[in-house]
Design a protein around this motif. Structure first.
Motif, PDB file in Angstrom:
ATOM      1  N   THR A   1       4.512 -28.355  12.542  1.00  0.00           N
ATOM      2  CA  THR A   1       5.575 -29.309  12.226  1.00  0.00           C
ATOM      3  C   THR A   1       6.557 -28.675  11.251  1.00  0.00           C
TER       4      THR A   1
ATOM      5  N   GLY B   1       2.238 -33.140  18.141  1.00  0.00           N
ATOM      6  CA  GLY B   1       1.528 -33.155  19.407  1.00  0.00           C
ATOM      7  C   GLY B   1       2.397 -33.450  20.611  1.00  0.00           C
ATOM      8  N   HIS B   2       3.678 -33.805  20.370  1.00  0.00           N
ATOM      9  CA  HIS B   2       4.572 -34.144  21.481  1.00  0.00           C
ATOM     10  C   HIS B   2       5.771 -33.195  21.558  1.00  0.00           C
ATOM     11  N   GLY B   3       5.735 -32.125  20.807  1.00  0.00           N
ATOM     12  CA  GLY B   3       6.863 -31.212  20.752  1.00  0.00           C
ATOM     13  C   GLY B   3       7.033 -30.714  19.332  1.00  0.00           C
ATOM     14  N   THR B   4       7.963 -29.817  19.136  1.00  0.00           N
ATOM     15  CA  THR B   4       8.157 -29.248  17.801  1.00  0.00           C
ATOM     16  C   THR B   4       9.156 -30.071  17.002  1.00  0.00           C
TER      17      THR B   4
ATOM     18  N   TYR C   1      12.169 -40.136  18.033  1.00  0.00           N
ATOM     19  CA  TYR C   1      10.996 -39.811  17.234  1.00  0.00           C
ATOM     20  C   TYR C   1      11.227 -38.487  16.497  1.00  0.00           C
TER      21      TYR C   1
ATOM     22  N   THR D   1       3.737 -26.185  19.447  1.00  0.00           N
ATOM     23  CA  THR D   1       3.889 -27.637  19.303  1.00  0.00           C
ATOM     24  C   THR D   1       2.866 -28.228  18.343  1.00  0.00           C
ATOM     25  N   SER D   2       1.853 -27.452  18.001  1.00  0.00           N
ATOM     26  CA  SER D   2       0.845 -27.929  17.049  1.00  0.00           C
ATOM     27  C   SER D   2       1.318 -27.832  15.606  1.00  0.00           C
TER      28      SER D   2
ATOM     29  N   GLY E   1       9.331 -33.729  13.432  1.00  0.00           N
ATOM     30  CA  GLY E   1       8.962 -33.804  14.842  1.00  0.00           C
ATOM     31  C   GLY E   1       7.732 -34.656  15.053  1.00  0.00           C
ATOM     32  N   TRP E   2       7.544 -35.070  16.279  1.00  0.00           N
ATOM     33  CA  TRP E   2       6.415 -35.933  16.636  1.00  0.00           C
ATOM     34  C   TRP E   2       5.230 -35.044  16.946  1.00  0.00           C
TER      35      TRP E   2
END
Length: 366
Positions: free
Chosen positions: A89, A52-55, A357, A86-87, A49-50
């Motif tokens: 990964t 900071g932009h989602g899980t 992403y 979301t923080s 995952g990206w």
């Protein structure tokens, strides 16, 4: 003669009765087999995952359609917390006892789903108390989760950490149960080998960098300095072969070791990559044949690089599956490809481009 004819008549009557019993509404009643699971005919792609932009997410490559389906866990569990927060990964996953264990790092959750339906069956919520790495199952009641501070025993009925194993401190990653031992990769100690029965430490091997993979002859493989080692999981005797490069560790931005093994023959595959992931060359070693290491077995196409543990062995097709992102930064990370190579020859069989992403971390095969 009368006795013989009587036997024949009885036998014929038995056959006729059996056929009648198997009929219902003039149709032969067939034994009902379990319907194949929705996510049984294919393999999973575990996406970091990206940040900071989602899980992260789980994608599924479907053999029948030949296509990649994204975010399948979220779609099957729309009311679930997914891989929040979301923080965190998603970095690792493994299948054990018909369940898929999806592990997030950076204080994220461990999510357990039915491997055929991807319906959530349990979870260890994300918490500041734990920083998970990888999972290995021991039996129907017990599993192990490695973490930034050692290894934890997990109750597989309640999905709760039970206790912390002695012998492993600090960042701990990949694990493999083989024979009567459990091989554990630890940042400071190298490889820690536990007795699978009582979980006592049997041996430590300093300096181990990547591990672990197991070949059909049951040997367990890992790297140390410039060598690829094999370990007998019954006697712990070792052998080694020199590699044409020195594998790094994967601790700097942790990801699972890019080393796998065939299920058809005693062959090991590993990536030549920096400690933070990437690289362009995949090497193959068949036990007893040093010439297999003379040159890369697979090299990525121009402007394409691996990202993390972007190699997998598909036992159903005897293929090596790899994935790449485009060289560079920013929008280049949205340019993805999956490649299917013959595991014997390295020949490219198929390429599937896709965009997004995802930051693919690893594969999981049934």
């Amino acid at each position: 003669m009368k006795i013989k004819n009587l036997k024949n008549a009885v036998f014929a009557l038995m056959i006729t009765s059996a056929l009648v019993a198997c009929k219902k509404d003039n149709n032969i009643v067939k034994e009902e087999l379990p319907a194949p699971g929705k996510y049984e005919n294919g393999f999973f792609v575990i996406n970091e995952g990206w940040f900071g932009h989602g899980t992260g997410s789980v994608s599924f490559f479907d053999y029948e359609s030949g296509s990649l389906k994204d975010s399948v866990f979220q779609k099957e569990n729309p009311n679930s917390q997914g891989f929040m927060p979301t923080s965190s990964t998603v970095q690792f996953a493994a299948e054990f006892n018909h369940n898929l264990y999806v592990v997030s790092k950076a204080r994220g959750p461990v999510v357990i789903a039915d491997a055929k339906t991807l319906k959530e069956v349990g979870r260890i919520p994300g918490s500041t108390d734990y920083e998970w790495r990888a999972f290995v199952g021991l039996d129907e009641n017990r599993g192990l989760l490695s973490a930034s501070d050692g290894v934890y025993m997990i109750n597989l009925k309640t999905y709760k950490p039970a206790f912390k194993l002695l012998g492993a401190t600090g960042q701990t990653g990949d694990m493999l149960k083989a024979g009567k031992y459990i091989y554990v990769l630890n940042q400071s100690a190298g490889a820690i080998i536990y007795n699978a029965e009582d979980l006592t430490v049997v041996k430590k091997i300093a300096g181990v960098t990547l591990g672990f993979a197991q070949t059909p002859n049951q040997k367990v493989w890992y790297t140390k300095t410039k060598y690829l080692y094999s370990s007998n999981p019954q006697t712990l005797e070792t052998d080694s072969v020199e590699l044409p490069f020195t594998p790094p560790t994967t601790w700097s931005i942790w990801f699972s070791s890019p080393i796998i093994a065939s299920t058809k023959d005693n062959t090991v595959f590993l990536l030549k990559s920096p400690s933070y992931g990437g690289g362009k060359e995949l090497y193959k070693y068949t036990e007893g044949n040093k010439t297999t290491l003379e040159k890369p077995f697979i090299t990525t196409p121009d402007k394409q690089s691996f990202y993390k543990r972007n190699l997998g062995y598909n036992p159903q097709t005897n293929q090596i599956v790899t994935s790449t992102v485009q060289d560079g930064y920013g929008v280049n990370y949205a340019v993805n490809n999956i490649y299917f190579h013959d595991a014997g020859t390295g020949q490219l069989v198929k390429q599937i481009p896709y965009s997004g992403y995802y930051f693919p971390a690893m594969f999981v095969f049934h």
